[in-house]
Design an enzyme around this catalytic site. Structure first.
Site, PDB file in Angstrom:
ATOM      1  N   GLN A 178      31.498 -39.889  10.568  1.00 28.40           N
ATOM      2  CA  GLN A 178      32.249 -39.999  12.311  1.00 28.40           C
ATOM      3  C   GLN A 178      31.145 -40.106  13.432  1.00 28.40           C
ATOM      4  OE1 GLN A 178      33.218 -35.346  13.091  1.00 28.40           O
ATOM      5  NE2 GLN A 178      32.275 -36.326  15.104  1.00 28.40           N
ATOM      6  N   HIS A 226      36.334 -32.237   9.472  1.00 29.47           N
ATOM      7  CA  HIS A 226      36.707 -33.493   7.850  1.00 29.47           C
ATOM      8  C   HIS A 226      37.196 -32.095   7.064  1.00 29.47           C
ATOM      9  CE1 HIS A 226      33.931 -36.205   9.953  1.00 29.47           C
ATOM     10  NE2 HIS A 226      34.238 -34.916  10.930  1.00 29.47           N
ATOM     11  N   CYS A 272      37.314 -40.345   6.036  1.00 37.62           N
ATOM     12  CA  CYS A 272      35.834 -40.035   5.665  1.00 37.62           C
ATOM     13  C   CYS A 272      35.982 -41.144   4.227  1.00 37.62           C
ATOM     14  CB  CYS A 272      35.704 -39.125   4.639  1.00 37.62           C
ATOM     15  SG  CYS A 272      34.493 -39.390   4.050  1.00 37.62           S
ATOM     16  N   GLU A 273      34.529 -41.621   4.681  1.00 33.48           N
ATOM     17  CA  GLU A 273      34.242 -43.292   3.190  1.00 33.48           C
ATOM     18  C   GLU A 273      33.551 -42.767   2.168  1.00 33.48           C
ATOM     19  OE1 GLU A 273      30.070 -44.906   4.429  1.00 33.48           O
ATOM     20  OE2 GLU A 273      31.691 -45.441   5.059  1.00 33.48           O
ATOM     21  N   HIS A 274      33.464 -41.262   2.564  1.00 32.32           N
ATOM     22  CA  HIS A 274      32.861 -41.094   1.364  1.00 32.32           C
ATOM     23  C   HIS A 274      33.460 -40.267   0.123  1.00 32.32           C
ATOM     24  CE1 HIS A 274      28.998 -40.362   3.839  1.00 32.32           C
ATOM     25  NE2 HIS A 274      29.086 -41.404   2.920  1.00 32.32           N
ATOM     26  N   HIS A 275      34.622 -39.589   0.194  1.00 34.57           N
ATOM     27  CA  HIS A 275      35.656 -38.481  -0.119  1.00 34.57           C
ATOM     28  C   HIS A 275      37.693 -39.431   0.324  1.00 34.57           C
ATOM     29  CE1 HIS A 275      32.565 -36.368   0.753  1.00 34.57           C
ATOM     30  NE2 HIS A 275      32.491 -35.864  -1.261  1.00 34.57           N
ATOM     31  N   CYS A 330      37.476 -33.161   3.645  1.00 33.89           N
ATOM     32  CA  CYS A 330      36.158 -33.457   2.654  1.00 33.89           C
ATOM     33  C   CYS A 330      35.307 -31.341   3.007  1.00 33.89           C
ATOM     34  CB  CYS A 330      35.315 -34.641   2.456  1.00 33.89           C
ATOM     35  SG  CYS A 330      34.830 -35.246   4.106  1.00 33.89           S
TER      36      CYS A 330
END
Length: 195
Positions: free
Chosen positions: A128, A156, A87-90, A158
């Site tokens: 995703q 996920h 996940c690019e956010h976390h 995250c």
């Protein structure tokens, strides 16, 4: 005989990431020089390079490496392709399965190449939704089929290990083109086959 890992990693990148990792460990209140953490920065740097190796790969080249002329125009489905991405956010993993189908229009590709395309785009920092579309678009643009269908089901970390902490929740995304978009019958056949 000493153990030797045969994986190849960029030494400069490994060193630079490892230096940052040492600092992160220190900021978290750890001692990066304690025995259990001595090699952690290097291991982390190599793991991160492995988890993002898709940046050095090209999905279209993967498909073209085993592309054949074939007079077949029925659905080709590769389902339950194991998938793990970051996940690019976390910077935490999401893990699941991809189901990919296409309807050839004079060209087919090796079945393993479909799984390799999934891997190519999954091994990048991702969301995703984008991953689903990238897989579809790669097959669409390279094979020029009558249609492509992609469904990804993933959990996920995250979302399950932090934040809302809802373990067991699954995110499902889909992307369709051509016959899968225009024909409800074709789309339903695909959806029934992946159940």
């Amino acid at each position: 005989m000493a153990y030797s890992n045969m994986d190849n990693y960029d030494a400069e990148v490994t060193s630079e990431i490892a230096g940052h990792c040492r600092e992160i460990l220190r900021l978290l209140g750890e001692d990066p020089d304690r025995e259990g953490l001595l090699k952690t920065p290097e291991r982390y740097a190599k793991a991160l390079q492995f988890l993002t190796k898709g940046y050095g790969e090209d999905g279209a080249s993967i498909l073209r490496s085993a592309m054949f002329e074939e007079d077949y125009s029925q659905m080709v489905l590769v389902k339950d392709i194991d998938l793990s991405s970051t996940c690019e956010h976390h910077l935490m993993p999401f893990i699941g399965k991809a189901h990919v189908a296409y309807i050839p229009n004079g060209r087919i590709t090796g079945l393993s190449k479909i799984a390799r395309v999934v891997e190519c785009y999954a091994r990048r920092l991702q969301v995703q939704e984008r991953l689903t579309v990238q897989i579809r678009d790669c097959i669409e643009e390279t094979l020029k089929p009558l249609g492509v269908a992609v469904v990804i089901e993933a959990s996920h970390t995250c979302m399950s290990l932090r934040g809302v902490q809802k373990a067991g929740s699954i995110t499902v995304t889909s992307a369709f083109s051509g016959a899968f978009l225009k024909s409800e019958r074709t789309r339903n056949e695909f959806l029934n086959l992946i159940k």
